[in-house]
Design a protein around this motif. Structure first.
Motif, short mmCIF file in Angstrom:
data_model
loop_
_atom_site.label_atom_id
_atom_site.label_comp_id
_atom_site.label_asym_id
_atom_site.label_seq_id
_atom_site.Cartn_x
_atom_site.Cartn_y
_atom_site.Cartn_z
N ALA A 94 84.04 54.90 114.06
CA ALA A 94 82.76 54.53 114.67
C ALA A 94 81.60 54.90 113.75
O ALA A 94 80.63 54.16 113.63
CB ALA A 94 82.60 55.23 116.03
N ALA B 27 81.73 55.04 110.43
CA ALA B 27 81.72 54.09 109.31
C ALA B 27 81.16 52.74 109.75
O ALA B 27 80.32 52.15 109.08
CB ALA B 27 83.13 53.92 108.74
N LEU B 28 81.61 52.25 110.91
CA LEU B 28 81.13 50.97 111.42
C LEU B 28 79.63 51.01 111.67
O LEU B 28 78.88 50.10 111.29
CB LEU B 28 81.86 50.61 112.72
N THR B 29 79.18 52.07 112.33
CA THR B 29 77.78 52.17 112.70
C THR B 29 76.89 52.32 111.47
O THR B 29 75.82 51.71 111.39
CB THR B 29 77.57 53.34 113.68
N ALA B 30 77.34 53.11 110.50
CA ALA B 30 76.57 53.25 109.25
C ALA B 30 76.50 51.91 108.53
O ALA B 30 75.45 51.52 108.00
CB ALA B 30 77.21 54.32 108.36
N LEU B 31 77.61 51.18 108.53
CA LEU B 31 77.63 49.85 107.89
C LEU B 31 76.65 48.91 108.59
O LEU B 31 75.87 48.21 107.93
CB LEU B 31 79.05 49.28 107.94
N MET C 96 86.94 52.58 122.39
CA MET C 96 87.21 52.01 121.06
C MET C 96 88.40 51.06 121.07
O MET C 96 88.60 50.31 120.12
CB MET C 96 87.43 53.14 120.04
N LEU D 284 83.70 46.90 105.63
CA LEU D 284 84.11 48.06 106.44
C LEU D 284 85.26 48.83 105.77
O LEU D 284 85.27 50.06 105.78
CB LEU D 284 84.51 47.62 107.85
N ARG E 24 83.72 50.96 103.29
CA ARG E 24 82.98 52.07 103.90
C ARG E 24 83.94 53.16 104.38
O ARG E 24 83.64 54.35 104.28
CB ARG E 24 82.17 51.51 105.08
N LEU E 25 85.08 52.74 104.91
CA LEU E 25 86.09 53.71 105.36
C LEU E 25 86.68 54.47 104.17
O LEU E 25 86.90 55.68 104.24
CB LEU E 25 87.21 53.00 106.13
N LEU F 175 84.18 57.03 103.15
CA LEU F 175 84.14 58.16 104.08
C LEU F 175 85.38 59.04 103.87
O LEU F 175 85.28 60.28 103.81
CB LEU F 175 84.08 57.64 105.53
N GLU G 67 76.61 59.83 105.73
CA GLU G 67 77.16 58.77 106.56
C GLU G 67 76.82 59.00 108.03
O GLU G 67 76.48 58.06 108.76
CB GLU G 67 78.68 58.67 106.39
N ILE H 80 73.08 58.18 108.57
CA ILE H 80 72.81 56.73 108.62
C ILE H 80 73.27 56.17 109.97
O ILE H 80 72.56 55.42 110.63
CB ILE H 80 73.52 55.99 107.45
N ALA H 81 74.48 56.56 110.38
CA ALA H 81 75.01 56.08 111.66
C ALA H 81 74.13 56.54 112.82
O ALA H 81 73.85 55.76 113.75
CB ALA H 81 76.45 56.56 111.86
N PHE I 155 71.21 54.27 113.87
CA PHE I 155 71.43 52.93 114.42
C PHE I 155 70.91 52.78 115.85
O PHE I 155 70.24 51.82 116.18
CB PHE I 155 72.92 52.57 114.35
#
Lengths: 288, 288
Positions: free
Chosen positions: A202, A204-208, B230, B259, B262-263, B266, B278, B281-282, B285
């Motif tokens: 979550a 990683a997705l949200t930061a993206l 999720m 993604l 990004r993973l 991370l 990270e 940034i998240a 959002f």
């Protein structure tokens, strides 16, 4: 008989535990301490604790149950500091998210004849927001509360078989939880899949998404419920998850890498019958 | 004036639209058809439609508004089949998840003088379950409803500027939606990030968890609310998402690959200060 509980760390989880304990009928006194005075003040205002400890060591000594409700590294630190000042009349327990290091420390510093008992615990409940002001007495209701004690070599005393240990387990059930006992290593492997992976994913997705569409706030509304759910955990605090990442690195890393591979597989099969297979496997998860 | 609406495809979305239209005060007749008779029977039982069409072509001709509520490829197929039998007294619209191909077909097959109008639409709402039995008249309330018409070269007629087009947009707002107009290509790029990526990610995560812990159902309970959220979209039906994967492959592929990267980033930084970055940034959002 537990007459006095000391909650060390009165953030979201600690303050929620205070409220839940009261809601479950606990009539003794609950005292709290936090390095952040605002947390104790909020907890006091919400009646999650009845008083604020001036000295955490004295408060621990004067209680039968000490509940460590901080991030994992702070729990490990308090375990070291409290062990010398406590004795066999005390039970220490915790709400930490990873259990291998805490359980090892419990068997090293506690649970020997004449020492305080330490029962490692982990309620599988939380919120993406932190702080006592967000505390909720119903947070643990219906959740699984995992214990990982009782694993040390002789002459280790099993904390669950002390009078206070037995009583604490009853209070946890009275708060509406189902208790499960797991080996600490198995706990950390398991939660890497069902708790840590969803969180880091979550994040990683949200930061993206913040990077890609964050400058167009009106577009966030477009995603609707699905997007809200998948990014809710993106608001989770670094302070707690840093310690999870540090103390369960191997299992978390393995889980994230497996997901990367699964995503690559799905991406490479957006137009092949393999995509159907992935949906069918996923569809089975809720039904199983 | 729209006096008769024909819903072609009375699954979850089509039947929900029928209920929402009624709840918004529509007093005309709503007729439905689905290749799966169980869907029309469920829709009729729930009063999402008032009658079942025997022949979809006759029903379309006899209505002012035709709502195509099937997966994307079936929408494209019905667009081809219906165009020759309709005329300027009809407005066709749809609920399809991708818009580039549908909008191109609309400008090719509709929206010329003497032809039926076609207004491509996409309500940003849904559920992980399918079927009329799950229909919900409140499904669209508070959602964004995107239109991507009005983009063809002269002498294309703007479907939103026909009387029926204007009226349909009012009904969509009466259902509780906020309408947005977007270029079809921009729509597909945007929803790849905020809708398709969350879905395919949930599918990959849920399939992975089914593979890893699916044989231990009691462990699913351990994950609690975070895991439930999720993996909810993991139950979404392949039948709908296959068409999304096929008709928006490039944008979806790009989003999934971003993604994955990004993973990886991370995962490689579980023990470095980059992890804090990270999370920060998240965290922005939801606030943005």
């Amino acid at each position: 008989m537990i007459e006095r509980v000391f909650i060390l760390g009165t953030g979201l989880l600690g303050a929620s535990a205070g409220l839940a304990l009261r809601a479950a009928g606990f009539n003794g006194s609950v005292i709290g301490w936090d390095k952040d005075q605002r947390q104790t003040q909020d907890a006091l205002r919400l009646k999650a604790i009845q008083s604020i400890a001036l000295d955490p060591f004295e408060a621990a000594q004067a209680s039968q149950l000490i509940l460590l409700a901080t991030p994992v590294f702070a729990i490990l630190d308090w375990m070291e500091q409290l062990a010398p000042v406590l004795n066999a009349s005390h039970l220490v327990t915790d709400l930490g998210s990873t259990k291998a290091q805490i359980t090892a420390a419990a068997n090293r510093l506690y649970n020997q004849p004449g020492q305080a008992a330490f029962l490692p615990g982990h309620p599988m409940a939380g919120k993406e927001v932190s702080g006592a002001a967000e505390a909720d007495g119903a947070l643990f209701r219906g959740a699984v509360w995992i214990f990982t004690g009782d694993t040390g070599p002789p002459p280790t005393i099993s904390p669950s078989e002390t009078d206070i240990g037995r009583e604490w387990r009853q209070w946890v059930q009275a708060m509406g939880c189902r208790t499960i006992d797991l080996d600490a290593g198995r706990h950390d492997e398991l939660v890497a899949w069902v708790s840590h992976l969803p969180q880091f994913l979550a994040t990683a997705l949200t930061a993206l998404l913040e990077t890609e569409v964050g400058d167009a706030p009106e577009l966030k509304a477009v995603g609707g419920r699905a997007l809200r759910e998948m990014t809710r955990l993106g608001s989770s605090p670094y302070s707690m998850w840093r310690d999870v990442a540090y103390t369960n690195t191997e299992a978390v890393s393995k889980a994230i890498q497996a997901l990367e591979q699964r995503l690559t597989h799905l991406r490479e099969n957006l137009r092949t019958p393999e995509l159907r297979e992935e949906f069918e496997i996923a569809n089975r998860f809720r039904k199983g």
